[in-house]
Enzyme design. Structure first.
Site, short mmCIF file in Angstrom:
data_model
loop_
_atom_site.label_atom_id
_atom_site.label_comp_id
_atom_site.label_asym_id
_atom_site.label_seq_id
_atom_site.Cartn_x
_atom_site.Cartn_y
_atom_site.Cartn_z
N GLU A 62 35.70 60.53 133.12
CA GLU A 62 35.76 60.03 134.49
C GLU A 62 37.14 59.58 134.93
O GLU A 62 37.29 58.54 135.56
CB GLU A 62 34.77 58.87 134.62
CG GLU A 62 35.12 57.60 133.79
CD GLU A 62 34.58 57.58 132.37
OE1 GLU A 62 34.30 58.66 131.82
OE2 GLU A 62 34.43 56.48 131.83
N HIS B 226 27.09 61.96 136.74
CA HIS B 226 27.46 60.92 135.76
C HIS B 226 28.93 60.51 135.92
O HIS B 226 29.23 59.32 136.09
CB HIS B 226 27.19 61.44 134.35
CG HIS B 226 27.56 60.47 133.27
ND1 HIS B 226 26.63 59.63 132.68
CD2 HIS B 226 28.74 60.17 132.69
CE1 HIS B 226 27.24 58.87 131.79
NE2 HIS B 226 28.52 59.18 131.78
N GLU B 227 29.82 61.48 135.90
CA GLU B 227 31.25 61.13 135.97
C GLU B 227 31.58 60.50 137.33
O GLU B 227 32.38 59.57 137.41
CB GLU B 227 32.13 62.36 135.71
CG GLU B 227 31.86 63.09 134.39
CD GLU B 227 31.76 62.19 133.17
OE1 GLU B 227 32.37 61.10 133.17
OE2 GLU B 227 31.05 62.56 132.22
N HIS C 122 30.75 56.86 137.47
CA HIS C 122 31.76 56.00 136.86
C HIS C 122 32.80 55.50 137.88
O HIS C 122 33.53 54.55 137.60
CB HIS C 122 32.51 56.75 135.76
CG HIS C 122 31.84 56.73 134.41
ND1 HIS C 122 31.50 55.57 133.75
CD2 HIS C 122 31.48 57.74 133.58
CE1 HIS C 122 30.96 55.87 132.57
NE2 HIS C 122 30.93 57.18 132.45
N GLU D 261 28.69 52.81 130.34
CA GLU D 261 27.86 54.01 130.20
C GLU D 261 26.40 53.82 130.60
O GLU D 261 25.78 54.73 131.14
CB GLU D 261 27.97 54.57 128.78
CG GLU D 261 29.38 55.02 128.39
CD GLU D 261 29.95 56.11 129.28
OE1 GLU D 261 29.18 56.79 129.99
OE2 GLU D 261 31.18 56.28 129.28
N ASP E 16 34.96 54.17 118.66
CA ASP E 16 34.21 55.41 118.73
C ASP E 16 32.81 55.25 118.12
O ASP E 16 31.86 55.92 118.53
CB ASP E 16 34.97 56.47 117.93
CG ASP E 16 35.02 57.78 118.67
OD1 ASP E 16 35.18 57.71 119.91
OD2 ASP E 16 34.90 58.83 118.03
N TYR F 159 24.11 54.45 126.44
CA TYR F 159 23.74 55.26 127.60
C TYR F 159 22.28 55.03 128.00
O TYR F 159 21.99 54.61 129.13
CB TYR F 159 23.93 56.75 127.29
CG TYR F 159 25.36 57.19 127.16
CD1 TYR F 159 26.08 56.96 125.98
CD2 TYR F 159 26.01 57.84 128.20
CE1 TYR F 159 27.40 57.37 125.85
CE2 TYR F 159 27.33 58.26 128.08
CZ TYR F 159 28.02 58.02 126.90
OH TYR F 159 29.31 58.43 126.78
N1 BES Z 1 33.32 58.28 129.41
C1 BES Z 1 32.48 59.23 128.78
C2 BES Z 1 33.16 60.03 127.72
C3 BES Z 1 33.70 59.21 126.58
C4 BES Z 1 32.94 58.25 125.98
C5 BES Z 1 34.98 59.42 126.13
C6 BES Z 1 33.45 57.51 124.95
C7 BES Z 1 35.49 58.68 125.10
C8 BES Z 1 34.74 57.72 124.51
C9 BES Z 1 31.87 60.21 129.79
O1 BES Z 1 31.57 59.62 131.00
C10 BES Z 1 30.58 60.71 129.21
O2 BES Z 1 29.72 59.91 128.97
N2 BES Z 1 30.48 62.00 129.00
C11 BES Z 1 29.29 62.63 128.47
C12 BES Z 1 28.47 63.23 129.56
C13 BES Z 1 27.39 62.38 130.09
C14 BES Z 1 26.57 63.17 131.10
C15 BES Z 1 26.50 61.77 129.06
C16 BES Z 1 29.71 63.76 127.57
O3 BES Z 1 30.90 63.94 127.36
O4 BES Z 1 28.85 64.47 127.06
ZN ZN Z 2 30.05 58.26 130.87
#
Ligand code: BES
Ligand code: ZN
Length: 656
Positions: A311, A335-336, A339, A358, A415, A423
């Site tokens: 995002e 989703h993005e 954010h 999230e 991480d 989520y």
């Molecule tokens: N912000 C996250 C991606 C992220 C999370 C990057 C933790 C680094 C550390 C992004 O918004 C996200 O959640 N992406 C998901 C998609 C979503 C629809 C669940 C993905 O990448 O699959």
């Molecule tokens: Zn996200």
């Protein structure tokens, strides 16, 4: 002190700017009059214990960065980005030094704004956190760090032309979240320390640079050594949201405020897939108030991008694996986009409260989906999320601390906090409150929450305090019914969780049962199902099926050739669970043509779990695939492949 007027919603955000060093309560922040300490917007920081970021060396209560100005050159041959970072600093009276986060940076010099040398020191490096860069301020209000990144900087991926869709030019992109930006930007890399920023980026012609900010000169200007691009973000953002992409990049407008960047050969497909974006922005605004970032553009990156989406403000970064050709996977855009409120406007103060980014976003995502595509489609996605949540809790154990929303991440890589708990349990929490108080009232509260905390960091405690002050308002029966503290601080799933079921999934589940009992593939309505129903069906099948049943499915519906990444993924999981050899070429193709961790890591995990059948396949494919993956993905997969699988551990145990 200069006073100037701010938009109403920003007022509260900057009210506490001058309280930098005061231990200010949320009430104070919310109610104080708008004040700004200088012409740039300076966002407040939190000083409570629960807002202390264990993943940053910064000590913002002593001195903090308020603005970052980057002047950098990209060197594709050396895989380095280098130049200067000029940081504006607010220091407490008597503060002698400022501490920045760095990881692997080659620091040449540090000066004050006038170019006079300042003493500095890089501390010992921690494997996760990198090394603190401590600079003696000698009264400086601005410092300039001259540096370059390491060729293996974790945030950056330098792609060879073959790894792009055009195959002609190299590509570079960055991924900052959670704590990776310190590998290319020396600043205070903590989500609770917001900074405005600007950048000048020189790239080799004919490449273009785009960033998560206002693009001041989209065509760039010719300079020695290439073209220079200029960017400006005048709203304070968490530093993990600074992002850069460089390559052969073209743009297509989608609506008044929306558009998409991609390599020229991908642009048409990208634009077709993302046509509904403007509608989504409008839907989100109806629900949660004005979109605060000006434009909402997206960039479809090469397939190595390790996430579905990221995002980055004004410029969402996307994997090409969402280009299914039929717009079926655009909930990821919802989703993005969500954010832009939860995460970018109101930001988790530390990664322990990642769910506030999230979980709230996942809730909003389904609200946007419902607005734009209707209730049933939204319900399907909620139920798919629920399925994942139940699996995650089962796997971790209902009593596991990792199933709490508020996490303890001390001494751990942030991480590790990134599971479906944040989520889907987070979203379920909000849905439960929504149902209990009624949607109208809940929407009003959530919108107010964004207004009250706009451009500020948030913690679990502040979130709950806001709920109590502005929604529950002393209603004891309601307070008891909601079980707020249990939701946030206890493991597992509270008994009051609202469960949303999709009607269409009932028929799909029945079909899966029927198929498992022997009904023919030809009798399935699979071709008429949308992607969510197909995924549900595949996930609902027993993990053990006779080979001819798998062949019947694959032959009837071309699963191994599916162009929908989610359907292909669900199919490959089923195939691996059954050691179904005919799907291995498709598996190999999938694992070597994209690097999205959400797909790649579980597939390798499943292979390894298949012991003597799966591990050799995993090892062979990984040797081929790994060089093309981003560090985020290799970090996880390296770990999976270095661990003993259940099977192997049992065998080893039996041997002893
Ligand atoms: N912000 C996250 C991606 C992220 C999370 C990057 C933790 C680094 C550390 C992004 O918004 C996200 O959640 N992406 C998901 C998609 C979503 C629809 C669940 C993905 O990448 O699959
Ligand atoms: Zn996200």
């Amino acid at each position: 002190m200069l006073h100037f007027s701010l938009p109403r919603t920003l007022g509260a955000a900057f009210a506490a700017a001058t309280l930098l060093l005061a231990a200010c309560s949320s009430e104070k922040q919310a109610d104080a009059p708008p004040v700004a300490s200088d012409e740039r917007m300076v966002a407040p920081i939190l000083t409570t214990e629960d807002a202390k970021d264990v993943h940053s060396y910064a000590r913002p209560e002593i001195a903090r960065v308020t603005h970052v100005a980057l002047d950098l050159v990209t060197d594709f041959d050396a895989k380095r980005i280098g130049g200067t970072a000029t940081l504006d600093i607010q220091a407490a009276e008597g503060a002698r030094e400022i501490v920045l986060d760095t990881k692997g940076l080659d620091v040449r010099s540090v000066t004050n704004g006038q170019g006079q040398m300042l003493p500095w020191k890089l501390g010992a490096a921690d494997e996760n956190l990198g090394a603190p860069l401590t600079v003696q301020l000698n009264g400086a209000k601005q410092i300039r760090v001259t540096y370059r990144s390491a060729p293996d900087a974790a945030a950056l991926q330098w792609l060879a032309p073959e790894q792009t869709s055009g195959k002609k030019y190299p590509f570079l992109f960055s991924q900052g979240q959670a704590i990776l930006n310190r590998t290319w930007i020396p600043t205070q890399d903590s989500p609770g320390i917001r900074q405005t920023w600007e950048a000048r980026i020189v790239v080799p012609a004919p490449l273009k640079a785009v960033m998560s900010a206002q693009n001041l000169m989209p065509e760039g200007e010719e300079v020695e050594g290439g073209r220079a691009f200029h960017f400006k973000m005048d709203k304070p953002v968490a530093p993990y949201l600074i992002a850069l992409a460089v390559g052969d990049i073209a743009f297509q407008s989608l609506g008044p405020r929306t558009g998409v960047y991609a390599e020229p050969s991908m642009l048409k497909a990208a634009a077709n897939e993302l046509v509904d974006t403007e509608k989504m922005v409008e839907a989100a605004e109806r629900l949660y108030g004005p979109y605060q970032w000006g434009r909402y553009d997206m960039i479809v990156l090469p397939p190595a991008f390790p996430f579905g989406g990221m995002e980055n403000p004004r410029l969402t970064f996307l994997t090409p694996t969402i280009l299914a050709g039929d717009k079926s996977l655009v909930s990821l855009i919802a989703h993005e986009l969500a954010h832009s409120w939860s995460g970018n406007l109101v930001t988790n103060a530390t990664w322990a409260d990642f769910w506030l980014n999230e979980g709230v976003t996942t809730y909003i995502e389904s609200r946007i989906m419902e607005e734009v595509y209707g209730r049933e489609r939204a319900a399907q996605l909620i139920e798919l999320g629920w399925e994942e949540l139940e699996a995650a809790i089962r796997e971790a154990g209902v009593d596991s601390p990792s199933t709490r929303l508020h996490l303890d991440l001390a001494d751990r890589d942030p991480d590790e906090g990134m599971s479906s708990i944040a989520y889907d349990k987070g979203a379920a929490f909000l849905r439960t409150i929504d149902r209990a108080v009624g949607r109208q009232r809940f929407d009003q509260w959530l919108r107010g929450y964004f207004d009250r905390h706009a451009f500020q960091p948030i913690t679990s405690a502040l979130f709950l305090a806001d709920l109590r002050q502005h929604l529950i308002q002393g209603d004891e029966a309601l307070e008891e019914r909601l079980r707020l503290d249990e939701w946030v601080y206890e493991p597992g799933l509270p008994g009051n969780a609202v469960v949303v079921r999709s009607e269409s999934f009932r028929a799909v589940d029945q079909a899966a049962q029927g198929f498992a009992l022997g009904s023919p593939a030809a009798s399935l309505a699979f071709p008429k199902w949308n992607y969510a129903e197909r995924v549900r069906f595949l996930n609902a099948l027993p993990r053990e099926l006779p080979t001819e049943r798998l062949t019947a499915l694959d032959t009837a519906f071309g699963l191994s050739k599916s162009t929908n990444s989610e359907v292909l993924f669900a199919w490959l999981q089923l195939a691996i669970a059954n050691r179904y050899q005919p799907a291995v070429p498709a598996l190999e193709r999938f694992l070597t043509t994209q690097g999205r961790r959400k797909f790649v890591a579980p597939l390798f995990e499943s292979l390894v779990a298949q012991g003597e059948w799966g591990r050799p396949i995993a090892t062979r494919i990984y040797a081929k695939a790994r060089p093309a993956y981003h560090s985020v993905t290799t970090g996880t997969v390296d770990q999976i492949l270095s661990e003993e699988s259940g099977d192997e551990a049992a065998e080893a145990g039996a041997a002893n």
